[in-house]
Design a protein around this motif. Sequence first.
Motif, short mmCIF file in Angstrom:
data_model
loop_
_atom_site.label_atom_id
_atom_site.label_comp_id
_atom_site.label_asym_id
_atom_site.label_seq_id
_atom_site.Cartn_x
_atom_site.Cartn_y
_atom_site.Cartn_z
N MET A 1 0.68 -1.13 -0.14
CA MET A 1 0.08 -0.01 0.04
C MET A 1 0.89 1.08 0.01
N GLY A 2 2.09 1.28 0.56
CA GLY A 2 2.81 2.43 0.74
C GLY A 2 3.24 2.79 -0.47
N ARG A 3 3.74 1.90 -1.49
CA ARG A 3 4.30 2.52 -2.66
C ARG A 3 3.15 2.96 -3.67
N TYR A 4 1.77 2.59 -3.30
CA TYR A 4 0.44 3.23 -4.16
C TYR A 4 0.18 4.57 -3.88
N LEU A 5 0.59 5.06 -2.46
CA LEU A 5 0.20 6.07 -1.81
C LEU A 5 0.57 7.38 -2.81
N PRO A 6 1.67 7.55 -2.94
CA PRO A 6 2.05 8.85 -3.91
C PRO A 6 1.25 8.80 -5.14
N VAL A 7 1.14 7.75 -5.88
CA VAL A 7 0.27 7.58 -7.12
C VAL A 7 -1.25 8.22 -6.61
N ILE A 8 -1.78 7.67 -5.66
CA ILE A 8 -3.10 7.97 -5.38
C ILE A 8 -3.13 9.40 -5.15
N MET A 9 -2.23 10.01 -4.13
CA MET A 9 -2.38 11.25 -3.90
C MET A 9 -2.28 12.41 -5.25
N ILE A 10 -1.40 11.94 -6.11
CA ILE A 10 -1.13 12.66 -7.52
C ILE A 10 -2.63 12.80 -8.15
N VAL A 11 -3.13 11.39 -8.20
CA VAL A 11 -4.44 11.46 -8.99
C VAL A 11 -5.58 12.13 -8.17
N LEU A 12 -5.54 12.25 -6.92
CA LEU A 12 -6.54 12.98 -6.10
C LEU A 12 -6.37 14.66 -6.29
N LEU A 13 -4.95 14.86 -6.21
CA LEU A 13 -4.67 16.21 -6.62
C LEU A 13 -5.14 16.69 -7.83
N ALA A 14 -5.00 15.88 -8.91
CA ALA A 14 -5.56 15.95 -10.37
C ALA A 14 -6.81 16.35 -10.44
N ILE A 15 -7.63 15.33 -9.69
CA ILE A 15 -9.03 15.56 -9.83
C ILE A 15 -9.46 16.71 -9.20
N TYR A 16 -8.80 17.18 -8.15
CA TYR A 16 -9.24 18.43 -7.33
C TYR A 16 -8.95 19.60 -8.19
N CYS A 17 -7.87 19.54 -8.78
CA CYS A 17 -7.45 20.58 -9.89
C CYS A 17 -8.29 20.88 -10.82
N ILE A 18 -9.13 19.49 -11.47
CA ILE A 18 -9.92 19.54 -12.69
C ILE A 18 -11.11 20.24 -12.37
N VAL A 19 -11.67 19.88 -11.24
CA VAL A 19 -12.84 20.21 -10.94
C VAL A 19 -12.91 21.64 -10.48
N GLU A 20 -11.78 22.12 -10.02
CA GLU A 20 -11.52 23.70 -9.68
C GLU A 20 -11.32 24.57 -10.86
N VAL A 21 -10.98 24.04 -11.93
CA VAL A 21 -10.48 24.55 -13.27
C VAL A 21 -12.11 24.64 -13.86
N ALA A 22 -12.68 23.52 -13.73
CA ALA A 22 -14.07 23.65 -14.42
C ALA A 22 -14.85 24.35 -13.77
N GLN A 23 -14.79 24.77 -12.46
CA GLN A 23 -15.87 25.86 -11.59
C GLN A 23 -15.22 27.17 -11.68
N ALA A 24 -14.27 27.42 -12.03
CA ALA A 24 -13.71 28.96 -11.97
C ALA A 24 -14.10 29.83 -13.00
N GLU A 25 -14.50 30.82 -12.79
CA GLU A 25 -14.90 31.99 -13.60
C GLU A 25 -14.13 32.11 -14.86
N PRO A 26 -14.48 32.11 -15.78
CA PRO A 26 -13.26 32.01 -17.12
C PRO A 26 -12.58 33.57 -17.06
N TYR A 27 -13.17 34.59 -16.66
CA TYR A 27 -12.37 35.71 -16.54
C TYR A 27 -11.41 35.87 -15.55
N ALA A 28 -11.55 35.24 -14.48
CA ALA A 28 -10.83 35.41 -13.58
C ALA A 28 -9.36 34.40 -13.46
N VAL A 29 -9.67 33.16 -14.45
CA VAL A 29 -8.44 32.41 -14.48
C VAL A 29 -7.18 33.31 -15.03
#
Length: 85
Positions: A1-29
Amino acid sequence: MGRYLPVIMIVLLAIYCIVEVAQAEPYAVRRMPRWLWATAIICLPLAGSVCWLVFGRPNAESRRENERVGRPRTPDDDPDFLRGL
């Protein structure tokens, strides 16, 4: 499990950022359009996510800058909307 943790964290960070990009106001980016930020995050999950958080994420200054332009906040303040009634 320890060797998968960095990969899981990177995937979760990418998902968080994609959702944040989608919700951001286009003029404020900052720096690039939203679609380009989403592409960068998907193609380079770690680097794209970190760059979004540092360089592209809307901040108070980018939101205030656009409010000075005079964008109506509500439909009642928009003369074009009121003309169409």
